[in-house]
Design an enzyme around this catalytic site. Structure first.
Site, PDB file in Angstrom:
ATOM      1  N   CYS A 266       0.822  -1.216   0.000  1.00 24.98           N
ATOM      2  CA  CYS A 266       0.000   0.000   0.000  1.00 24.98           C
ATOM      3  C   CYS A 266       0.852   1.260   0.000  1.00 24.98           C
ATOM      4  O   CYS A 266       0.333   2.352  -0.200  1.00 24.98           O
ATOM      5  CB  CYS A 266      -0.950   0.008   1.198  1.00 24.98           C
ATOM      6  SG  CYS A 266      -0.097   0.065   2.773  1.00 24.98           S
TER       7      CYS A 266
ATOM      8  N   ASP B 110       2.255   2.646   2.497  1.00 24.55           N
ATOM      9  CA  ASP B 110       2.156   3.419   3.732  1.00 24.55           C
ATOM     10  C   ASP B 110       3.421   3.264   4.578  1.00 24.55           C
ATOM     11  O   ASP B 110       4.134   2.276   4.471  1.00 24.55           O
ATOM     12  CB  ASP B 110       0.936   2.967   4.529  1.00 24.55           C
ATOM     13  CG  ASP B 110      -0.357   3.368   3.829  1.00 24.55           C
ATOM     14  OD1 ASP B 110      -0.273   4.202   2.911  1.00 24.55           O
ATOM     15  OD2 ASP B 110      -1.418   2.857   4.195  1.00 24.55           O
TER      16      ASP B 110
ATOM     17  N   CYS C 199      -3.278   4.534   6.478  1.00 26.46           N
ATOM     18  CA  CYS C 199      -4.736   4.490   6.543  1.00 26.46           C
ATOM     19  C   CYS C 199      -5.224   4.565   7.996  1.00 26.46           C
ATOM     20  O   CYS C 199      -4.438   4.543   8.937  1.00 26.46           O
ATOM     21  CB  CYS C 199      -5.220   3.194   5.914  1.00 26.46           C
ATOM     22  SG  CYS C 199      -4.806   1.769   6.920  1.00 26.46           S
TER      23      CYS C 199
ATOM     24  N   CYS D 236      -2.127  -3.784   8.185  1.00 24.10           N
ATOM     25  CA  CYS D 236      -1.846  -2.469   8.782  1.00 24.10           C
ATOM     26  C   CYS D 236      -1.300  -2.638  10.204  1.00 24.10           C
ATOM     27  O   CYS D 236      -0.442  -1.871  10.644  1.00 24.10           O
ATOM     28  CB  CYS D 236      -3.112  -1.618   8.796  1.00 24.10           C
ATOM     29  SG  CYS D 236      -4.044  -1.676   7.247  1.00 24.10           S
TER      30      CYS D 236
HETATM   31 FE1  FES Z   1      -1.560   0.611   4.169  1.00 26.31          FE
HETATM   32 FE2  FES Z   1      -3.380   0.217   6.047  1.00 26.31          FE
HETATM   33  S1  FES Z   1      -3.685   0.244   3.904  1.00 26.31           S
HETATM   34  S2  FES Z   1      -1.255   0.480   6.292  1.00 26.31           S
END
Ligand code: FES
Length: 144
Positions: A35, A37, A60, A104
């Site tokens: 993702c 992140d 997120c 996550c």
């Molecule tokens: Fe990337 Fe939650 S979607 S950490």
């Protein structure tokens, strides 16, 4: 049934321990390959106790809630307990996450481990390398 538990919503809306830290004893940053992140954890460690912890998450809502809960779970605890924290414990403490959001919580576990490794490295403390798998993504844990 709501997708997210009340605890997830609470920690998402009012995240605990957000911010940075000057003179942190350990800093860990991990990214999720899928993702994109990023999560960063700062630790203050005194006499083997995690006396303070802060986090920054570019991620997120589940990542924010997971890191907030994870910081609460390790604050005031010995380093050994923080090392043993699993993403599953974080998910349980949040009363669950949807299956596609489990990764996550893995980010929170890995960021804490990375910060502890940094603490060990900075202080020349010997450790078992197996404690810190060389992994920047979560595929080995939950495969999501
Ligand atoms: Fe990337 Fe939650 S979607 S950490």
């Amino acid at each position: 049934m709501a997708l997210y538990s009340e605890k997830v919503m609470d920690h998402f809306r009012n995240p605990r321990n957000v911010g940075t830290m000057e003179n942190a004893d350990g800093i860990g940053e991990v990214g999720n390959a899928k993702c994109g992140d990023i999560m960063k954890i700062y630790l203050k460690i005194d006499n083997d106790i995690i006396t303070d912890v802060k986090f920054e998450t570019f991620g997120c809502g589940s990542a924010i809630a997971s890191s907030s809960m994870a910081t609460e779970l390790i604050k005031g605890k010995p380093v050994s307990e923080a090392l043993a924290l699993t993403n599953r414990a974080v998910v349980e403490a949040l009363d669950g996450l949807p299956p596609h959001k489990i990764h996550c919580s893995v980010l929170a576990e890995e960021a804490i481990k990375s910060a502890l490794k940094d603490y060990y490295d900075k202080n020349g403390i010997a450790y078992d390398k197996k404690l810190f798998p060389d992994c920047e993504h979560c595929d080995h844990c939950c495969g999501t």
